[in-house]
Write a protein that holds these residues in place. Structure first.
Motif, PDB file in Angstrom:
ATOM      1  N   VAL A  42      58.408  36.211  -8.612  1.00  0.00           N
ATOM      2  CA  VAL A  42      59.445  37.016  -7.681  1.00  0.00           C
ATOM      3  C   VAL A  42      60.352  36.314  -7.854  1.00  0.00           C
ATOM      4  CG1 VAL A  42      59.987  38.005  -5.592  1.00  0.00           C
ATOM      5  CG2 VAL A  42      57.526  38.215  -6.194  1.00  0.00           C
ATOM      6  N   TYR A  43      61.729  36.864  -7.988  1.00  0.00           N
ATOM      7  CA  TYR A  43      62.834  36.413  -8.067  1.00  0.00           C
ATOM      8  C   TYR A  43      63.865  36.493  -6.960  1.00  0.00           C
ATOM      9  CZ  TYR A  43      62.076  34.777 -12.845  1.00  0.00           C
ATOM     10  OH  TYR A  43      61.519  33.899 -13.855  1.00  0.00           O
ATOM     11  N   TYR A  44      64.143  35.534  -6.531  1.00  0.00           N
ATOM     12  CA  TYR A  44      65.207  35.776  -5.232  1.00  0.00           C
ATOM     13  C   TYR A  44      66.673  35.314  -5.516  1.00  0.00           C
ATOM     14  CZ  TYR A  44      60.652  36.159  -2.680  1.00  0.00           C
ATOM     15  OH  TYR A  44      59.294  36.565  -2.328  1.00  0.00           O
ATOM     16  N   CYS A  45      67.719  35.902  -4.539  1.00  0.00           N
ATOM     17  CA  CYS A  45      68.877  35.215  -4.828  1.00  0.00           C
ATOM     18  C   CYS A  45      69.101  34.759  -3.097  1.00  0.00           C
ATOM     19  CB  CYS A  45      70.062  36.290  -5.130  1.00  0.00           C
ATOM     20  SG  CYS A  45      70.098  37.773  -4.202  1.00  0.00           S
ATOM     21  N   ALA A  46      69.946  33.808  -3.285  1.00  0.00           N
ATOM     22  CA  ALA A  46      70.150  33.324  -1.869  1.00  0.00           C
ATOM     23  C   ALA A  46      71.622  32.578  -1.685  1.00  0.00           C
ATOM     24  CB  ALA A  46      69.328  32.049  -1.637  1.00  0.00           C
ATOM     25  N   THR A  47      72.286  32.519  -0.634  1.00  0.00           N
ATOM     26  CA  THR A  47      73.542  32.050  -0.418  1.00  0.00           C
ATOM     27  C   THR A  47      73.488  30.939   0.848  1.00  0.00           C
ATOM     28  OG1 THR A  47      75.727  32.464  -0.126  1.00  0.00           O
ATOM     29  CG2 THR A  47      74.235  33.889   1.257  1.00  0.00           C
ATOM     30  N   GLY A  48      74.222  29.927   0.696  1.00  0.00           N
ATOM     31  CA  GLY A  48      74.558  29.032   1.492  1.00  0.00           C
ATOM     32  C   GLY A  48      75.955  28.731   2.053  1.00  0.00           C
ATOM     33  N   GLU A  49      76.224  28.245   3.189  1.00  0.00           N
ATOM     34  CA  GLU A  49      77.453  28.112   3.522  1.00  0.00           C
ATOM     35  C   GLU A  49      78.047  26.463   3.203  1.00  0.00           C
ATOM     36  OE1 GLU A  49      77.564  31.426   7.296  1.00  0.00           O
ATOM     37  OE2 GLU A  49      77.711  29.046   7.836  1.00  0.00           O
ATOM     38  N   ARG A  50      77.249  25.741   3.185  1.00  0.00           N
ATOM     39  CA  ARG A  50      77.499  24.392   2.725  1.00  0.00           C
ATOM     40  C   ARG A  50      77.407  23.894   1.414  1.00  0.00           C
ATOM     41  NH1 ARG A  50      74.261  25.153   6.939  1.00  0.00           N
ATOM     42  NH2 ARG A  50      72.554  24.774   5.566  1.00  0.00           N
ATOM     43  N   THR A  51      78.089  22.866   1.092  1.00  0.00           N
ATOM     44  CA  THR A  51      78.121  22.400  -0.355  1.00  0.00           C
ATOM     45  C   THR A  51      77.943  21.043  -0.282  1.00  0.00           C
ATOM     46  OG1 THR A  51      80.521  21.876  -0.213  1.00  0.00           O
ATOM     47  CG2 THR A  51      79.816  24.052  -1.264  1.00  0.00           C
ATOM     48  N   SER A  52      77.629  20.390  -1.404  1.00  0.00           N
ATOM     49  CA  SER A  52      77.263  19.008  -1.605  1.00  0.00           C
ATOM     50  C   SER A  52      77.564  18.320  -3.031  1.00  0.00           C
ATOM     51  CB  SER A  52      75.507  18.697  -1.222  1.00  0.00           C
ATOM     52  OG  SER A  52      75.428  17.533  -1.380  1.00  0.00           O
ATOM     53  N   ASP A  53      77.695  17.153  -2.695  1.00  0.00           N
ATOM     54  CA  ASP A  53      78.180  16.431  -3.976  1.00  0.00           C
ATOM     55  C   ASP A  53      76.649  15.823  -4.715  1.00  0.00           C
ATOM     56  OD1 ASP A  53      80.977  14.726  -2.883  1.00  0.00           O
ATOM     57  OD2 ASP A  53      80.658  16.667  -3.769  1.00  0.00           O
ATOM     58  N   SER A  54      75.668  16.162  -3.987  1.00  0.00           N
ATOM     59  CA  SER A  54      74.355  15.741  -4.451  1.00  0.00           C
ATOM     60  C   SER A  54      73.633  16.886  -5.124  1.00  0.00           C
ATOM     61  CB  SER A  54      73.442  15.243  -3.268  1.00  0.00           C
ATOM     62  OG  SER A  54      72.027  15.111  -3.721  1.00  0.00           O
ATOM     63  N   ALA A  55      73.028  16.705  -6.503  1.00  0.00           N
ATOM     64  CA  ALA A  55      72.372  17.931  -6.970  1.00  0.00           C
ATOM     65  C   ALA A  55      71.239  18.073  -6.548  1.00  0.00           C
ATOM     66  CB  ALA A  55      72.199  17.282  -8.579  1.00  0.00           C
ATOM     67  N   VAL A  56      70.691  17.393  -5.784  1.00  0.00           N
ATOM     68  CA  VAL A  56      69.375  17.487  -5.078  1.00  0.00           C
ATOM     69  C   VAL A  56      69.341  18.478  -4.045  1.00  0.00           C
ATOM     70  CG1 VAL A  56      67.519  16.453  -3.745  1.00  0.00           C
ATOM     71  CG2 VAL A  56      68.347  15.154  -5.700  1.00  0.00           C
ATOM     72  N   TYR A  57      70.317  18.537  -3.392  1.00  0.00           N
ATOM     73  CA  TYR A  57      70.848  19.694  -2.269  1.00  0.00           C
ATOM     74  C   TYR A  57      70.619  20.948  -2.788  1.00  0.00           C
ATOM     75  CZ  TYR A  57      73.562  22.170   1.057  1.00  0.00           C
ATOM     76  OH  TYR A  57      74.082  22.998   1.838  1.00  0.00           O
ATOM     77  N   TYR A  58      70.867  21.372  -4.176  1.00  0.00           N
ATOM     78  CA  TYR A  58      70.846  22.693  -4.653  1.00  0.00           C
ATOM     79  C   TYR A  58      69.698  23.330  -5.014  1.00  0.00           C
ATOM     80  CZ  TYR A  58      75.913  22.285  -4.356  1.00  0.00           C
ATOM     81  OH  TYR A  58      77.343  22.166  -3.928  1.00  0.00           O
TER      82      TYR A  58
ATOM     83  N   GLN B 233      65.828  40.217  -0.746  1.00  0.00           N
ATOM     84  CA  GLN B 233      64.198  40.560  -0.634  1.00  0.00           C
ATOM     85  C   GLN B 233      63.366  40.218  -1.780  1.00  0.00           C
ATOM     86  OE1 GLN B 233      66.513  42.376  -1.903  1.00  0.00           O
ATOM     87  NE2 GLN B 233      65.347  43.851  -3.382  1.00  0.00           N
ATOM     88  N   GLY B 234      63.973  39.812  -2.946  1.00  0.00           N
ATOM     89  CA  GLY B 234      63.153  39.468  -4.089  1.00  0.00           C
ATOM     90  C   GLY B 234      62.794  40.865  -4.991  1.00  0.00           C
ATOM     91  N   THR B 235      63.020  40.199  -6.460  1.00  0.00           N
ATOM     92  CA  THR B 235      62.511  41.460  -7.365  1.00  0.00           C
ATOM     93  C   THR B 235      61.297  40.795  -8.220  1.00  0.00           C
ATOM     94  OG1 THR B 235      63.400  42.852  -8.828  1.00  0.00           O
ATOM     95  CG2 THR B 235      64.447  40.637  -8.839  1.00  0.00           C
ATOM     96  N   GLN B 236      60.498  41.569  -8.638  1.00  0.00           N
ATOM     97  CA  GLN B 236      59.273  41.054  -9.232  1.00  0.00           C
ATOM     98  C   GLN B 236      59.715  41.042 -10.762  1.00  0.00           C
ATOM     99  OE1 GLN B 236      56.048  40.074  -8.378  1.00  0.00           O
ATOM    100  NE2 GLN B 236      56.043  39.384 -10.560  1.00  0.00           N
ATOM    101  N   VAL B 237      59.283  39.793 -11.606  1.00  0.00           N
ATOM    102  CA  VAL B 237      59.469  39.741 -13.212  1.00  0.00           C
ATOM    103  C   VAL B 237      58.260  39.382 -13.696  1.00  0.00           C
ATOM    104  CG1 VAL B 237      60.665  38.418 -15.038  1.00  0.00           C
ATOM    105  CG2 VAL B 237      62.256  39.065 -12.750  1.00  0.00           C
ATOM    106  N   THR B 238      57.667  40.463 -14.405  1.00  0.00           N
ATOM    107  CA  THR B 238      56.365  40.303 -15.034  1.00  0.00           C
ATOM    108  C   THR B 238      56.623  40.259 -16.696  1.00  0.00           C
ATOM    109  OG1 THR B 238      55.172  41.370 -13.178  1.00  0.00           O
ATOM    110  CG2 THR B 238      53.991  40.917 -15.363  1.00  0.00           C
ATOM    111  N   VAL B 239      55.982  38.977 -17.155  1.00  0.00           N
ATOM    112  CA  VAL B 239      55.980  38.646 -18.723  1.00  0.00           C
ATOM    113  C   VAL B 239      54.791  38.748 -19.115  1.00  0.00           C
ATOM    114  CG1 VAL B 239      57.033  37.342 -20.337  1.00  0.00           C
ATOM    115  CG2 VAL B 239      58.099  37.323 -18.202  1.00  0.00           C
ATOM    116  N   SER B 240      54.394  39.644 -20.023  1.00  0.00           N
ATOM    117  CA  SER B 240      53.161  39.723 -20.753  1.00  0.00           C
ATOM    118  C   SER B 240      53.174  39.041 -21.994  1.00  0.00           C
ATOM    119  CB  SER B 240      52.859  41.372 -20.858  1.00  0.00           C
ATOM    120  OG  SER B 240      53.753  41.677 -21.861  1.00  0.00           O
TER     121      SER B 240
END
Length: 127
Positions: free
Chosen positions: A92-108, A119-126
């Motif tokens: 299930v693929y989800y999009c998301a948004t956040g109000e903050r940013t960071s210089d650290s890649a780990v944050y993302y 809410q998510g959308t299902q992706v199925t690969v056969s």
């Protein structure tokens, strides 16, 4: 803030699919945006995290060279183009948004860095 994801479906291995995320209540180019996915029994993992303010984009190693995020400013929509799909991309693929940013890649890479989720959308690969 509301995020509406769509475009998932069933595709054969090696095929392509594009999922979309329409945002309302905020401009997607002013905030951090991300695509995540979650397979059954697995933790939610980052596919791509985008810091528009900093001009930075972070892709998971598993999708680099196959997946590409893009936006349509006029439609306030975030896209994820997925090429060369594999059975292990099934989730299930989800999009998301956040109000903050960071210089650290780990944050993302952390789901907790994002404040609102679609809410998510299902992706199925056969195979």
């Amino acid at each position: 803030v509301q995020l509406q994801a769509s475009g998932g479906g069933l595709v054969q291995s090696g095929g392509s699919l594009r999922v979309s995320c329409v945002a309302s209540g905020r401009s997607i180019t002013r905030y951090t945006m991300g695509w995540f996915r979650q397979a059954p029994g697995s933790e939610r993992e980052l596919i791509v995290g985008i810091s528009w303010r900093g001009g930075r984009t972070y892709y998971a190693d598993s999708v680099k060279g196959r997946f590409t995020a893009s936006i349509d400013n006029a439609k306030n929509t975030l896209y994820l183009q997925m090429n060369g799909l594999r059975p292990e991309d099934t989730a299930v693929y989800y999009c998301a948004t956040g109000e903050r940013t960071s210089d650290s890649a780990v944050y993302y890479y952390r789901p907790a860095s994002y404040d609102y989720w679609g809410q998510g959308t299902q992706v199925t690969v056969s195979s």
